[in-house]
Design a protein around this motif. Structure first.
Motif, PDB file in Angstrom:
ATOM      1  N   GLN A   1      32.498  15.768 -16.378  1.00  0.00           N
ATOM      2  CA  GLN A   1      32.903  15.153 -15.902  1.00  0.00           C
ATOM      3  C   GLN A   1      34.004  13.260 -16.194  1.00  0.00           C
ATOM      4  O   GLN A   1      35.045  13.472 -16.491  1.00  0.00           O
ATOM      5  CB  GLN A   1      32.199  14.776 -14.233  1.00  0.00           C
ATOM      6  CG  GLN A   1      31.685  15.748 -13.982  1.00  0.00           C
ATOM      7  CD  GLN A   1      30.985  15.286 -12.129  1.00  0.00           C
ATOM      8  OE1 GLN A   1      29.667  14.774 -12.673  1.00  0.00           O
ATOM      9  NE2 GLN A   1      31.429  15.934 -11.788  1.00  0.00           N
ATOM     10  N   TYR A   2      32.736  13.222 -17.491  1.00  0.00           N
ATOM     11  CA  TYR A   2      33.334  11.870 -18.033  1.00  0.00           C
ATOM     12  C   TYR A   2      34.618  12.009 -18.954  1.00  0.00           C
ATOM     13  O   TYR A   2      35.587  11.646 -18.886  1.00  0.00           O
ATOM     14  CB  TYR A   2      32.681  11.256 -18.411  1.00  0.00           C
ATOM     15  CG  TYR A   2      32.533   9.701 -19.584  1.00  0.00           C
ATOM     16  CD1 TYR A   2      32.563   8.445 -18.374  1.00  0.00           C
ATOM     17  CD2 TYR A   2      33.484   9.750 -20.292  1.00  0.00           C
ATOM     18  CE1 TYR A   2      32.445   7.609 -19.122  1.00  0.00           C
ATOM     19  CE2 TYR A   2      33.745   8.408 -20.713  1.00  0.00           C
ATOM     20  CZ  TYR A   2      33.211   7.022 -20.137  1.00  0.00           C
ATOM     21  OH  TYR A   2      33.516   6.606 -20.614  1.00  0.00           O
TER      22      TYR A   2
ATOM     23  N   ASP B   1      36.792  14.974 -18.181  1.00  0.00           N
ATOM     24  CA  ASP B   1      37.668  15.281 -17.280  1.00  0.00           C
ATOM     25  C   ASP B   1      37.820  14.087 -16.743  1.00  0.00           C
ATOM     26  O   ASP B   1      39.133  14.097 -17.237  1.00  0.00           O
ATOM     27  CB  ASP B   1      37.172  16.418 -16.726  1.00  0.00           C
ATOM     28  CG  ASP B   1      36.704  17.605 -16.803  1.00  0.00           C
ATOM     29  OD1 ASP B   1      37.424  17.844 -18.096  1.00  0.00           O
ATOM     30  OD2 ASP B   1      36.665  18.418 -16.465  1.00  0.00           O
ATOM     31  N   ALA B   2      37.323  13.213 -16.090  1.00  0.00           N
ATOM     32  CA  ALA B   2      37.854  12.033 -15.823  1.00  0.00           C
ATOM     33  C   ALA B   2      38.974  11.616 -17.315  1.00  0.00           C
ATOM     34  O   ALA B   2      39.965  10.704 -16.456  1.00  0.00           O
ATOM     35  CB  ALA B   2      36.853  11.078 -15.365  1.00  0.00           C
TER      36      ALA B   2
ATOM     37  N   ASN C   1      35.484  15.655  -5.848  1.00  0.00           N
ATOM     38  CA  ASN C   1      34.508  15.572  -7.043  1.00  0.00           C
ATOM     39  C   ASN C   1      33.227  15.545  -6.165  1.00  0.00           C
ATOM     40  O   ASN C   1      31.845  16.472  -6.729  1.00  0.00           O
ATOM     41  CB  ASN C   1      34.107  14.094  -7.819  1.00  0.00           C
ATOM     42  CG  ASN C   1      34.439  13.836  -9.317  1.00  0.00           C
ATOM     43  OD1 ASN C   1      34.909  15.047  -9.602  1.00  0.00           O
ATOM     44  ND2 ASN C   1      35.161  12.758  -9.649  1.00  0.00           N
TER      45      ASN C   1
ATOM     46  N   TRP D   1      30.164  18.794  -6.518  1.00  0.00           N
ATOM     47  CA  TRP D   1      28.955  18.604  -6.776  1.00  0.00           C
ATOM     48  C   TRP D   1      28.220  19.176  -5.373  1.00  0.00           C
ATOM     49  O   TRP D   1      27.003  19.840  -5.793  1.00  0.00           O
ATOM     50  CB  TRP D   1      28.467  17.492  -6.444  1.00  0.00           C
ATOM     51  CG  TRP D   1      28.937  16.031  -7.475  1.00  0.00           C
ATOM     52  CD1 TRP D   1      29.156  16.536  -8.705  1.00  0.00           C
ATOM     53  CD2 TRP D   1      28.794  14.755  -7.213  1.00  0.00           C
ATOM     54  NE1 TRP D   1      30.061  15.285  -9.452  1.00  0.00           N
ATOM     55  CE2 TRP D   1      29.592  14.161  -8.861  1.00  0.00           C
ATOM     56  CE3 TRP D   1      29.323  13.739  -6.187  1.00  0.00           C
ATOM     57  CZ2 TRP D   1      29.760  12.573  -9.139  1.00  0.00           C
ATOM     58  CZ3 TRP D   1      29.583  12.409  -6.984  1.00  0.00           C
ATOM     59  CH2 TRP D   1      29.970  11.832  -8.073  1.00  0.00           C
TER      60      TRP D   1
ATOM     61  N   THR E   1      37.515  23.212 -18.647  1.00  0.00           N
ATOM     62  CA  THR E   1      35.667  22.445 -18.250  1.00  0.00           C
ATOM     63  C   THR E   1      34.999  23.764 -17.787  1.00  0.00           C
ATOM     64  O   THR E   1      34.294  24.341 -18.910  1.00  0.00           O
ATOM     65  CB  THR E   1      35.400  22.097 -17.439  1.00  0.00           C
ATOM     66  OG1 THR E   1      36.347  20.612 -17.992  1.00  0.00           O
ATOM     67  CG2 THR E   1      34.270  21.464 -17.113  1.00  0.00           C
TER      68      THR E   1
ATOM     69  N   THR F   1      31.614   8.103 -11.975  1.00  0.00           N
ATOM     70  CA  THR F   1      31.327   9.376 -13.516  1.00  0.00           C
ATOM     71  C   THR F   1      30.731   8.719 -14.499  1.00  0.00           C
ATOM     72  O   THR F   1      30.013   9.323 -14.954  1.00  0.00           O
ATOM     73  CB  THR F   1      32.874   9.565 -13.632  1.00  0.00           C
ATOM     74  OG1 THR F   1      33.432  11.430 -12.180  1.00  0.00           O
ATOM     75  CG2 THR F   1      32.804  10.652 -15.025  1.00  0.00           C
TER      76      THR F   1
END
Length: 429
Positions: free
Chosen positions: A2-3, A5-6, A24, A28, A181, A265
Motif C-alpha cells: 500500500q505504501y 501504491d500510495a 483504503n 481493508w 498490485t 499507510t
C-alpha cells in the motif's frame, strides 16, 4: 505494498491520491474478512501439528482450500456489485469517485486468489515456516514496484547513469496501480500455494494425501466457524469504524482525505512488526496449546507481548522523527505532506500500547479465544474512537480525528493487558 501504491500514485496529484485513499478502509474490510476466514483453518492446523497429527493437519488443509476459494468468490461478487456506488456512499467528491471505483473494482475481482494466498501463508506460519511467506512477501513488493512502474506512468524519457533512455509505459494511472498490485499478488499466491501443497514437509499433499476428500466436513467447518466468525465479525466492526472515520474525514476536503490515507499507510510501516510478532504468538501459543503445555503458552504470550511493545516503541520513535521524510516520499504536495506529518507524530505516542493489543490478540487467537477479544475491540473502537473523532473533527480537523485514535489505542492496549494478566483467555486443554 500500500505504501508503494500510495507513493507512486501520489505523483499523479492530489485527486489521484484521494481516489486511492478514499477506498483504503473499504478494501481493508474485504481483505480482512477473507483473511480472518482462513484463520479458522490455520489455527486448527497449528493445534494438530502441535499434537503431532500430520494426517489431521492435511485433512484440514484440503478442506480449507475448498471452503476459502468459495468464500473468496462470494466476497468478490459482493464487491463487484457495489463498486460503482461505494465512493459516493462514502461521501467522496464526484471528481475522484470514478477513479476510486475503478481502483476498488480491480482489487475485489482478485479476492478468490488473494484468499488462497492468505490461506497458504497462514498455514505455512502455523506450521512454523515463517521464512517462505516472509521471502515471498518481499518478492511481492518488488514485483509491485516493477508492474506499477510500467503500468501507471506513460512512455517517458528518463536519465540512467547520465544516459537518456526511453522507458515504455501504459499510462493507466490509478487503474495501472491496481493492476500492478493485483498482478504481483497473483504471481506470489501461485508460488505460495505450490510450496505449501508440494514442498512443505508436514503439510504437502502428495500421493494418497492429495487424493483425500476436499469436501468440508461439519466438524471441521464448525470448529473453523467458532474461531473465524468472532474474528470476522470483529474485523467487519473494526472496518466499519474505519469507514465511518473516512466519512467523518471526507467533508474536511481532498487534502484531508489524502493526508489521512497517506498517514495511515505510513503508520503501517510502524505497526507491521507488531503484527508479525502477533503471528508468531499465534503459532507458538497454538502449537503449545495443541501439545497441552499451558504453562508454555503463558510464557510465550508474555514474552511475545513484551517483545512487541519494545519493538513498536522503537518504531514509534523512528516514526515521530522521520514523519516528514515518510510523507515526502508519498506525495510532492506540500499541504498533504505537512498535515500527514502532524497526525503521524500524534499517533506515534500510541504505538507501545497498540503493540500490546496486537500481540496479545495473536496469542489469544492461538488458543482459540476470539469471542471476548472481538467484543473488546468492538467496544474500544465504537465507544471511544468514533464518538471522540466525531466530536473533535469539526473544530480540530484531521488532527482531532488522530488524537481520538491515539486515545483509543492506548485504552485498547490497557484492556488487552488486563485480560492477559487475568489468565481467563487460557483454558486447560
Amino acid at each position: 505494498m500500500q505504501y508503494i501504491d500510495a507513493a507512486m500514485v501520489g505523483h499523479l496529484g492530489a485527486d489521484a491520491s484521494a481516489s486511492v485513499g478514499l477506498m483504503n478502509s473499504s478494501l481493508w474490510l474485504f481483505w480482512g474478512v477473507c483473511n480472518t476466514l482462513t484463520m479458522g483453518f490455520s489455527v486448527q492446523v497449528a493445534h494438530r501439528l502441535g499434537g503431532k497429527d500430520e494426517v489431521g493437519a492435511r485433512k484440514v488443509l484440503r478442506q480449507g482450500i475448498t471452503a476459502c476459494a468459495i468464500a473468496g468468490t462470494i466476497m468478490a461478487l459482493i464487491g463487484i456489485a457495489i463498486s460503482g456506488q461505494l465512493p459516493y456512499w462514502l461521501g467522496g467528491d464526484p471528481a475522484i469517485c470514478a477513479g476510486a471505483s475503478t481502483y476498488f473494482l480491480v482489487f475485489v475481482s482478485a479476492l478468490p486468489v488473494l484468499t488462497l494466498n492468505y490461506l497458504a501463508g497462514g498455514m505455512l506460519r502455523c506450521a512454523g515456516n515463517m521464512k517462505i511467506p516472509g521471502f515471498l512477501s518481499v518478492a511481492m513488493c518488488l514485483l509491485d514496484v516493477v508492474f506499477n512502474f510500467f503500468l501507471i506512468f506513460p512512455t517517458r524519457d528518463i536519465i540512467i547513469a547520465g544516459v537518456p533512455v526511453t522507458m515504455p509505459g501504459a499510462g493507466l494511472g490509478i487503474l495501472g496501480a491496481a493492476l500492478g498490485t493485483v498482478s504481483a499478488e497473483i504471481v506470489i499466491a501461485s508460488i505460495m500455494m505450490w510450496y505449501l501443497v508440494r514442498r512443505q514437509p508436514d503439510m504437502a499433499l502428495r500421493g494418497a494425501e492429495a487424493r483425500g476428500s476436499y469436501i468440508p466436513e461439519k466438524s471441521i467447518l464448525r470448529r473453523a466457524a467458532s474461531i473465524a466468525v468472532p474474528m470476522t465479525a470483529e474485523h467487519i466492526i473494526f472496518c466499519g469504524a474505519q469507514i465511518t472515520i473516512t466519512m467523518i474525514v471526507a467533508p474536511l476536503g481532498v487534502i484531508a482525505i489524502a493526508a489521512n490515507a497517506f498517514a495511515v499507510t505510513a503508520e503501517s510501516l510502524c505497526y507491521m512488526p507488531g503484527f508479525g510478532i502477533g503471528e508468531a504468538a499465534t503459532t507458538l501459543c497454538g502449537q503449545s496449546y495443541g501439545a497441552a503445555r499451558t504453562a508454555l503458552v503463558k510464557r510465550f504470550c508474555h514474552l511475545t507481548t513484551l517483545l512487541g511493545v519494545g519493538v513498536m516503541t522503537v518504531m514509534g520513535i523512528i516514526m515521530y522523527t522521520c514523519a516528514p521524510l515518510m510523507m515526502d516520499i508519498l506525495t510532492p504536495v506540500k499541504a498533504i505532506s505537512e498535515l500527514g506529518t502532524e497526525v503521524l507524530r500524534i499517533e506515534a505516542w500510541a504505538e507501545p500500547m497498540y503493540a500490546a493489543s496486537i500481540v496479545a490478540y495473536g496469542a489469544f487467537v492461538g488458543v482459540g479465544d476470539t469471542l471476548i477479544p472481538a467484543i473488546m475491540n468492538f467496544g474500544s473502537i465504537w465507544l471511544v474512537r468514533i464518538p471522540l473523532a466525531a466530536i473533535m473533527a469539526p473544530t480540530m480537523g484531521l488532527p482531532g480525528v488522530w488524537i481520538a485514535m491515539c486515545i483509543e489505542l492506548i485504552f485498547r492496549g490497557a484492556i488487552f493487558l488486563w485480560r492477559m494478566a487475568s489468565g481467563k483467555w487460557l483454558k486447560e486443554k
